[in-house]
Motif scaffolding. Structure first.
Motif, PDB file in Angstrom:
ATOM      1  N   ARG A  42       0.864  -1.169   0.000  1.00  0.00           N
ATOM      2  CA  ARG A  42       0.000   0.000   0.000  1.00  0.00           C
ATOM      3  C   ARG A  42       0.905   1.225   0.000  1.00  0.00           C
ATOM      4  N   TYR A  43       0.455   2.265  -0.682  1.00  0.00           N
ATOM      5  CA  TYR A  43       1.236   3.477  -0.848  1.00  0.00           C
ATOM      6  C   TYR A  43       0.590   4.615  -0.062  1.00  0.00           C
ATOM      7  N   PRO A  44       1.396   5.414   0.646  1.00  0.00           N
ATOM      8  CA  PRO A  44       0.821   6.482   1.471  1.00  0.00           C
ATOM      9  C   PRO A  44       0.405   7.713   0.667  1.00  0.00           C
ATOM     10  N   ILE A  45      -0.694   8.292   1.101  1.00  0.00           N
ATOM     11  CA  ILE A  45      -1.134   9.590   0.591  1.00  0.00           C
ATOM     12  C   ILE A  45      -0.224  10.651   1.220  1.00  0.00           C
ATOM     13  N   ALA A  46       0.015  11.741   0.526  1.00  0.00           N
ATOM     14  CA  ALA A  46       0.879  12.807   1.037  1.00  0.00           C
ATOM     15  C   ALA A  46       0.410  13.277   2.423  1.00  0.00           C
ATOM     16  N   PRO A  47       1.350  13.412   3.359  1.00  0.00           N
ATOM     17  CA  PRO A  47       0.986  13.865   4.709  1.00  0.00           C
ATOM     18  C   PRO A  47       0.259  15.204   4.670  1.00  0.00           C
ATOM     19  N   GLY A  48      -0.757  15.320   5.492  1.00  0.00           N
ATOM     20  CA  GLY A  48      -1.502  16.571   5.591  1.00  0.00           C
ATOM     21  C   GLY A  48      -2.527  16.790   4.495  1.00  0.00           C
ATOM     22  N   HIS A  49      -2.777  15.771   3.692  1.00  0.00           N
ATOM     23  CA  HIS A  49      -3.734  15.905   2.592  1.00  0.00           C
ATOM     24  C   HIS A  49      -4.845  14.871   2.715  1.00  0.00           C
ATOM     25  N   ARG A  50      -6.054  15.323   2.452  1.00  0.00           N
ATOM     26  CA  ARG A  50      -7.205  14.432   2.281  1.00  0.00           C
ATOM     27  C   ARG A  50      -7.469  14.422   0.784  1.00  0.00           C
ATOM     28  N   VAL A  51      -7.403  13.263   0.176  1.00  0.00           N
ATOM     29  CA  VAL A  51      -7.446  13.160  -1.282  1.00  0.00           C
ATOM     30  C   VAL A  51      -8.802  12.647  -1.749  1.00  0.00           C
ATOM     31  N   ASN A  52      -9.344  13.329  -2.768  1.00  0.00           N
ATOM     32  CA  ASN A  52     -10.615  12.908  -3.360  1.00  0.00           C
ATOM     33  C   ASN A  52     -10.420  11.676  -4.237  1.00  0.00           C
ATOM     34  N   VAL A  53     -11.334  10.741  -4.107  1.00  0.00           N
ATOM     35  CA  VAL A  53     -11.366   9.552  -4.958  1.00  0.00           C
ATOM     36  C   VAL A  53     -12.464   9.806  -5.981  1.00  0.00           C
ATOM     37  N   ARG A  54     -12.127   9.626  -7.252  1.00  0.00           N
ATOM     38  CA  ARG A  54     -13.060   9.963  -8.334  1.00  0.00           C
ATOM     39  C   ARG A  54     -13.371   8.744  -9.189  1.00  0.00           C
ATOM     40  N   THR A  55     -14.435   8.858  -9.963  1.00  0.00           N
ATOM     41  CA  THR A  55     -14.865   7.746 -10.818  1.00  0.00           C
ATOM     42  C   THR A  55     -14.017   7.585 -12.076  1.00  0.00           C
ATOM     43  N   GLY A  56     -13.134   8.528 -12.355  1.00  0.00           N
ATOM     44  CA  GLY A  56     -12.276   8.461 -13.535  1.00  0.00           C
ATOM     45  C   GLY A  56     -11.038   9.309 -13.348  1.00  0.00           C
ATOM     46  N   PRO A  57     -10.152   9.342 -14.357  1.00  0.00           N
ATOM     47  CA  PRO A  57      -8.856  10.004 -14.253  1.00  0.00           C
ATOM     48  C   PRO A  57      -8.876  11.511 -14.526  1.00  0.00           C
ATOM     49  N   GLY A  58      -9.631  12.250 -13.726  1.00  0.00           N
ATOM     50  CA  GLY A  58      -9.674  13.706 -13.883  1.00  0.00           C
ATOM     51  C   GLY A  58     -10.575  14.348 -12.845  1.00  0.00           C
ATOM     52  N   THR A  59     -10.366  15.637 -12.637  1.00  0.00           N
ATOM     53  CA  THR A  59     -11.159  16.353 -11.632  1.00  0.00           C
ATOM     54  C   THR A  59     -12.589  16.612 -12.086  1.00  0.00           C
ATOM     55  N   ASN A  60     -12.880  16.362 -13.362  1.00  0.00           N
ATOM     56  CA  ASN A  60     -14.253  16.525 -13.850  1.00  0.00           C
ATOM     57  C   ASN A  60     -15.113  15.294 -13.539  1.00  0.00           C
ATOM     58  N   TYR A  61     -14.496  14.213 -13.055  1.00  0.00           N
ATOM     59  CA  TYR A  61     -15.243  13.014 -12.675  1.00  0.00           C
ATOM     60  C   TYR A  61     -15.813  13.183 -11.265  1.00  0.00           C
ATOM     61  N   ARG A  62     -16.899  12.489 -11.017  1.00  0.00           N
ATOM     62  CA  ARG A  62     -17.603  12.591  -9.738  1.00  0.00           C
ATOM     63  C   ARG A  62     -16.737  12.074  -8.586  1.00  0.00           C
ATOM     64  N   ILE A  63     -16.788  12.763  -7.443  1.00  0.00           N
ATOM     65  CA  ILE A  63     -16.104  12.327  -6.228  1.00  0.00           C
ATOM     66  C   ILE A  63     -16.963  11.253  -5.567  1.00  0.00           C
ATOM     67  N   VAL A  64     -16.347  10.103  -5.266  1.00  0.00           N
ATOM     68  CA  VAL A  64     -17.089   9.022  -4.615  1.00  0.00           C
ATOM     69  C   VAL A  64     -16.807   8.954  -3.113  1.00  0.00           C
ATOM     70  N   ARG A  65     -15.639   9.449  -2.715  1.00  0.00           N
ATOM     71  CA  ARG A  65     -15.284   9.533  -1.298  1.00  0.00           C
ATOM     72  C   ARG A  65     -14.012  10.351  -1.164  1.00  0.00           C
ATOM     73  N   THR A  66     -13.647  10.658   0.054  1.00  0.00           N
ATOM     74  CA  THR A  66     -12.409  11.373   0.328  1.00  0.00           C
ATOM     75  C   THR A  66     -11.587  10.537   1.294  1.00  0.00           C
ATOM     76  N   LEU A  67     -10.321  10.334   0.965  1.00  0.00           N
ATOM     77  CA  LEU A  67      -9.451   9.531   1.823  1.00  0.00           C
ATOM     78  C   LEU A  67      -9.033  10.342   3.044  1.00  0.00           C
ATOM     79  N   PRO A  68      -8.997   9.726   4.210  1.00  0.00           N
ATOM     80  CA  PRO A  68      -8.595  10.444   5.421  1.00  0.00           C
ATOM     81  C   PRO A  68      -7.080  10.671   5.461  1.00  0.00           C
ATOM     82  N   TYR A  69      -6.645  11.571   6.348  1.00  0.00           N
ATOM     83  CA  TYR A  69      -5.227  11.813   6.556  1.00  0.00           C
ATOM     84  C   TYR A  69      -4.532  10.493   6.902  1.00  0.00           C
TER      85      TYR A  69
END
Length: 121
Positions: A42-69
Motif C-alpha cells: 500500500r502506498y501512502p497519501i501525502a501527509p496533511g492531505h485528504r485526497v478525493n477519490v473519483r470515478t475516472g482520471p480527472g477532476t471533472n469526474y464525480r467524487i465518490v469519497r475522500t481519503l482520510p489523513y
C-alpha cells in the motif's frame, strides 16, 4: 537495464526504440503490481492531505469519497488523464485503487516517477 550498441550499418527507427522502452516499462510495472498484490503493498497519501477519490482520471469526474489523513492505498493499475500538480510533482497519471475509483498520482508516494503498476484498460 542496458541498451545494445548498433553498428553504423544498422540504424534503429526512433519509434521502435520508444516501443521497446514502453514494453520494458510495462513488464516492470506488471511485475511491480503483481508483487504489490502478493505482498499487499500500500502506498501512502501525502501527509496533511485528504485526497478525493473519483470515478475516472480527472477532476471533472464525480467524487465518490475522500481519503482520510494518513491513508495508505493499493494501486491495481494506472491510467493517463488530467494533469494535476500535488506534493509529489505534476503528473497526468491516475491510480486505480478499487473498481471505478481513481486518485491523482501526484498525491501518492510511490517512490518513483512514472508507472509502478500496469496500465488500466
Amino acid at each position: 537495464m542496458g541498451v545494445e550498441e548498433h553498428t553504423a550499418e544498422h540504424t534503429q527507427d526512433p519509434a521502435d526504440a520508444v516501443d521497446a522502452v514502453d514494453a520494458v516499462d510495462g513488464i516492470e510495472a506488471a511485475t511491480t503490481a503483481a508483487e504489490a498484490a502478493a505482498t499487499g503493498t500500500r502506498y501512502p497519501i501525502a501527509p496533511g492531505h485528504r485526497v478525493n477519490v473519483r470515478t475516472g482520471p480527472g477532476t471533472n469526474y464525480r467524487i465518490v469519497r475522500t481519503l482520510p489523513y494518513g491513508q495508505k492505498i493499493p494501486i491495481y493499475c494506472q491510467k493517463p488523464g488530467e494533469w494535476v500538480t500535488g506534493p509529489y510533482g505534476t503528473s497526468n497519471l491516475w491510480d486505480n485503487i478499487a473498481n471505478g475509483q481513481f486518485v491523482a498520482d501526484a498525491y501518492v508516494y510511490t517512490g518513483r516517477d512514472g508507472y509502478i503498476a500496469p496500465r488500466c484498460d
